[in-house]
Design an enzyme around this catalytic site. Structure first.
Site, short mmCIF file in Angstrom:
data_model
loop_
_atom_site.label_atom_id
_atom_site.label_comp_id
_atom_site.label_asym_id
_atom_site.label_seq_id
_atom_site.Cartn_x
_atom_site.Cartn_y
_atom_site.Cartn_z
N LYS A 1 1.84 -18.16 9.18
CA LYS A 1 2.11 -19.09 10.27
C LYS A 1 0.90 -19.98 10.47
O LYS A 1 -0.12 -19.58 11.02
CB LYS A 1 2.40 -18.36 11.59
CG LYS A 1 3.05 -19.33 12.57
CD LYS A 1 2.79 -19.03 14.02
CE LYS A 1 1.62 -19.73 14.63
NZ LYS A 1 1.62 -21.19 14.63
N GLU B 1 -10.37 -12.33 12.92
CA GLU B 1 -11.59 -13.15 12.78
C GLU B 1 -11.56 -14.11 13.96
O GLU B 1 -10.74 -15.02 13.99
CB GLU B 1 -11.57 -13.86 11.43
CG GLU B 1 -12.94 -14.29 10.98
CD GLU B 1 -13.18 -15.75 11.21
OE1 GLU B 1 -13.67 -16.08 12.33
OE2 GLU B 1 -12.90 -16.55 10.32
N CYS C 1 -15.86 -21.66 13.70
CA CYS C 1 -16.02 -20.45 14.52
C CYS C 1 -17.45 -19.92 14.48
O CYS C 1 -17.93 -19.36 15.46
CB CYS C 1 -15.03 -19.38 14.08
SG CYS C 1 -15.03 -19.13 12.31
N GLU D 1 -17.58 -20.64 24.09
CA GLU D 1 -17.36 -21.30 22.80
C GLU D 1 -16.71 -22.65 23.09
O GLU D 1 -15.58 -22.72 23.56
CB GLU D 1 -16.44 -20.45 21.92
CG GLU D 1 -16.24 -21.09 20.56
CD GLU D 1 -15.37 -20.27 19.62
OE1 GLU D 1 -14.36 -19.69 20.07
OE2 GLU D 1 -15.70 -20.21 18.42
P1 ADP Z 1 -7.50 -22.16 18.50
O1 ADP Z 1 -8.21 -21.91 19.80
O2 ADP Z 1 -8.37 -22.31 17.33
O3 ADP Z 1 -6.36 -23.15 18.59
P2 ADP Z 1 -5.65 -20.04 18.81
O4 ADP Z 1 -6.13 -18.64 18.89
O5 ADP Z 1 -5.12 -20.67 20.04
O6 ADP Z 1 -6.85 -20.81 18.19
O7 ADP Z 1 -4.56 -20.20 17.69
C1 ADP Z 1 -4.71 -19.69 16.39
C2 ADP Z 1 -3.35 -19.36 15.84
O8 ADP Z 1 -2.75 -18.39 16.68
C3 ADP Z 1 -2.37 -20.54 15.83
O9 ADP Z 1 -1.58 -20.47 14.64
C4 ADP Z 1 -1.52 -20.30 17.05
O10 ADP Z 1 -0.22 -20.84 16.95
C5 ADP Z 1 -1.45 -18.79 17.07
N1 ADP Z 1 -1.14 -18.21 18.38
C6 ADP Z 1 -1.39 -18.72 19.61
N2 ADP Z 1 -0.96 -17.89 20.58
C7 ADP Z 1 -0.42 -16.81 19.96
C8 ADP Z 1 0.18 -15.59 20.41
N3 ADP Z 1 0.32 -15.32 21.69
N4 ADP Z 1 0.60 -14.71 19.49
C9 ADP Z 1 0.44 -14.95 18.17
N5 ADP Z 1 -0.11 -16.07 17.69
C10 ADP Z 1 -0.54 -17.00 18.55
#
Ligand code: ADP
Length: 501
Positions: free
Chosen positions: A194, A269, A303, A404
């Site tokens: 995903k 990570e 990161c 961050e």
């Molecule tokens: P960033 O802050 O770098 O955008 P996120 O942690 O928000 O990082 O998102 C990283 C990935 O996790 C993306 O592919 C996002 O769609 C997915 N994501 C966000 N929320 C959830 C959730 N509740 N469960 C699983 N995956 C998620």
């Protein structure tokens, strides 16, 4: 140059035509709901493609496809065949690298100049896959003696954990995907990838390359859509055996909770607020640009960026001035301009977040010595650009020093002794990386050993190699990516007892 790039340098032929479909069970399909969502170019705010908006139903279909593939002929594929497949994927990435990079440049805004042919990094992802191509033929268990009476023979075998959900962010779309595809194919798992909603195009093009080189149907599925729908479904799914996640610490924590239902294996990570310590005896001609680019690379959307810079008191002002001049000299621009060094932030949400911190810094008492604003020149005003920013006189308790930010914002703090800086560097919930600059090997070894971080760079920063593990201490994650150790996260160990008398 790849044949699939159109003569218009801003367009890849991959972008023309219908909404981009998802890859499930070897087929390119629309979302079950028929919905799509737009992907934006952060340099201009323009829509570059419509993408299938998957939801729970699509995620479920992809998991079923990955399960069927795991139980199918893939299971019987010989290690050398998986090795050849990995090598073929690496070749395909290399052949199509210019197009993949273009997609990355367009969808997340990294400057095209950093990926020009001839630049060192041009085949990084291919080299990661070639590293993993070496492993299928070397993954093995052990024959272990036991002390039981009679004739009992014991050995272990390593088996793939099964269906892996790989959930990745947008900051390095190709690398983020490849870091998961490598160990999945090496160990014989199957996966549902995903990509982030902000940057899904490079992952979809990777999906095409994987099918073209003969990765069997269902072994790698790519489901596009949002975290709260596709991501959450995958992390809760009882037929997903493992989640490999790269992203924010907050989402990492929600994944830990979501995965409790079937106690999935997890590798995480997560975020960072990495310290970078510059001693007075450092070679400042290296430390100044090195520490600056440890923050500003990829507009700070890294990161492990070294965003908390501690400079020793005798060189503090000189260092602040050096980094500030360096920041002012960086060329901010459209990611397609080959001269651009600093591209936009990925999205309007990220822009809002980062500009909030640009305002917060001075309010908290930091001294702005470079940048500090959104870029509003006529050509860039529609994009999500901020100036490379330096905050001096930052104190440990300020939010700009603790949170961050994920933007091009360097915080510089003075320090007086090794003991003191060692404590302050570790005074964070994160532990992804750390850096230090010194000519004194004794200081280097001591602080490298005291830093509570998964990676420590001495007189350098942001160096990676497929053989060297990369992972976080504390709230920066579980497990590591790359290196031999990363494979174990994708493997189960089975003990077999043969009673032969
Ligand atoms: P960033 O802050 O770098 O955008 P996120 O942690 O928000 O990082 O998102 C990283 C990935 O996790 C993306 O592919 C996002 O769609 C997915 N994501 C966000 N929320 C959830 C959730 N509740 N469960 C699983 N995956 C998620």
């Amino acid at each position: 140059m790849s044949a699939s790039i159109s003569t218009d340098p801003t367009r890849s032929s991959f972008l023309s035509g219908d909404p981009k479909k998802m890859l499930i069970g070897g087929l390119w399909v629309d979302a079950a709901s028929g919905k799509t969502f737009p992907s934006f170019n952060p340099s201009t705010g323009e829509v570059i493609a419509e993408i299938a908006e998957g939801d729970a139903e699509d995620a479920n279909r992809a998991v079923a496809a990955a399960r069927a593939a795991f139980e199918g002929p893939w299971r019987r594929m010989k290690p050398s065949q998986r090795q050849e497949l990995l090598w073929a994927v690496a070749d395909a990435i290399e052949e199509n690298y210019e197009e993949l990079q273009l997609l990355e440049v367009l969808e997340m805004g990294s400057p095209i100049g950093r990926s020009r042919p001839g630049k060192k990094r041009s085949s990084w992802e291919a080299s990661v896959l070639r590293y993993f191509a070496g492993w299928p033929t070397k993954i093995h268990g052990q024959t272990i003696p036991n002390s039981l009476p009679g004739s009992v023979f014991t050995y272990t075998v390593k088996e793939p954990v099964g269906v892996v959900a790989a959930i990745v962010p947008w900051n390095r779309p190709i690398s983020n995907a490849v870091w998961k595809i490598g160990p999945v194919l090496a160990t014989g798992c199957t996966m549902v990838l995903k990509p982030a909603e902000e940057a899904s195009l490079a992952a979809l093009r990777l999906g095409e390359l994987l099918t073209e080189v003969g990765v069997p149907d269902g072994v790698v599925n790519v489901v596009t859509g949002f975290g709260e729908t596709v991501g959450a479904t995958l992390t809760e799914h009882h037929d997903v055996d493992k989640v490999s996640f790269t992203g924010s610490t907050a989402v990492g924590q929600s994944i830990v909770r979501a995965s409790a239902g079937n106690l999935k294996r997890l590798s995480l990570e997560l975020g960072g607020k990495s310290p970078d310590v510059v001693f007075a005896d450092a070679d400042l001609t290296r430390a100044i640009p090195g520490a600056a680019m440890a923050v500003f690379t990829n507009s700070g959307q890294v990161c492990c960026a070294g965003t908390r810079i501690y400079a020793e008191r005798p060189i503090y002002e000189q260092f602040v001035e050096g980094v500030s001049e360096f920041a002012k000299g960086l060329r901010v621009g459209n990611s397609l301009d080959p001269e651009t060094q600093i591209g936009p932030l990925v999205s309007s949400e990220q822009l809002e977040r980062v500009t909030g911190y640009l305002e917060l810094g001075p309010e908290e008492g930091a001294r702005t010595t470079a940048g500090g604003h959104r870029v509003m020149t006529e050509d860039l005003a529609k994009g999500y650009f901020v100036e490379p920013t330096v905050f001096a006189d930052v104190e440990d308790g300020m939010r700009v020093a603790r949170d961050e930010i994920f933007g091009p914002v360097a915080c510089i703090l003075p320090f007086d002794s090794l003991d003191e800086v060692s404590k302050r560097a570790n005074d964070t919930n994160y532990g992804l990386s750390g850096g230090l600059w010194t000519r004194d090997i004794g200081k280097a070894h001591r602080l490298a050993s005291e830093m509570q971080a998964g990676t420590v760079w001495v007189n350098g920063f942001l160096q990676f190699d497929p053989g060297i593990p990369f992972g976080g201490y504390k709230m920066s994650g579980w497990g590591s990516e790359m290196g031999e150790k990363s494979l174990d996260d994708y493997l189960n160990t089975k003990s077999v007892w043969i009673n032969s008398d």
